[in-house]
Design a protein around this motif. Structure first.
Motif, PDB file in Angstrom:
ATOM      1  N   UNK A   1       0.792  -1.209   0.000  1.00 13.38           N
ATOM      2  CA  UNK A   1       0.000   0.000   0.000  1.00 13.38           C
ATOM      3  C   UNK A   1       0.830   1.268   0.000  1.00 13.38           C
ATOM      4  N   UNK A   2       2.057   1.167   0.511  1.00 11.65           N
ATOM      5  CA  UNK A   2       2.929   2.357   0.546  1.00 11.65           C
ATOM      6  C   UNK A   2       3.242   2.855  -0.873  1.00 11.65           C
ATOM      7  N   UNK A   3       3.076   2.022  -1.868  1.00  6.19           N
ATOM      8  CA  UNK A   3       3.342   2.439  -3.249  1.00  6.19           C
ATOM      9  C   UNK A   3       2.273   3.383  -3.792  1.00  6.19           C
ATOM     10  N   UNK A   4       1.185   3.545  -3.054  1.00  2.00           N
ATOM     11  CA  UNK A   4       0.119   4.448  -3.504  1.00  2.00           C
ATOM     12  C   UNK A   4       0.314   5.856  -2.946  1.00  2.00           C
ATOM     13  N   UNK A   5       1.348   6.055  -2.160  1.00  2.00           N
ATOM     14  CA  UNK A   5       1.588   7.378  -1.557  1.00  2.00           C
ATOM     15  C   UNK A   5       2.233   8.315  -2.535  1.00  2.00           C
TER      16      UNK A   5
END
Length: 44
Positions: A40-44
């Motif tokens: 999910x950190x890749x959506x930041x």
């Protein structure tokens, strides 16, 4: 889940695309795919 959303998620994981490059319509699906994979950190 669409195949296109999965394709974008794969590109993001490989580093070929960024979340900001995903069309607005697909962003919720792509975000869910990445979060399900613990990325999910890749959506930041």
């Amino acid at each position: 889940m669409s195949a296109l959303a999965m394709l974008y998620a794969t590109y993001i994981v490989k580093g070929d695309k960024q979340y900001k490059d995903v069309p607005e319509l697909l962003k919720p699906q792509v975000k869910q795919i990445l979060e399900d994979q613990g990325l999910g950190y890749l959506t930041q």
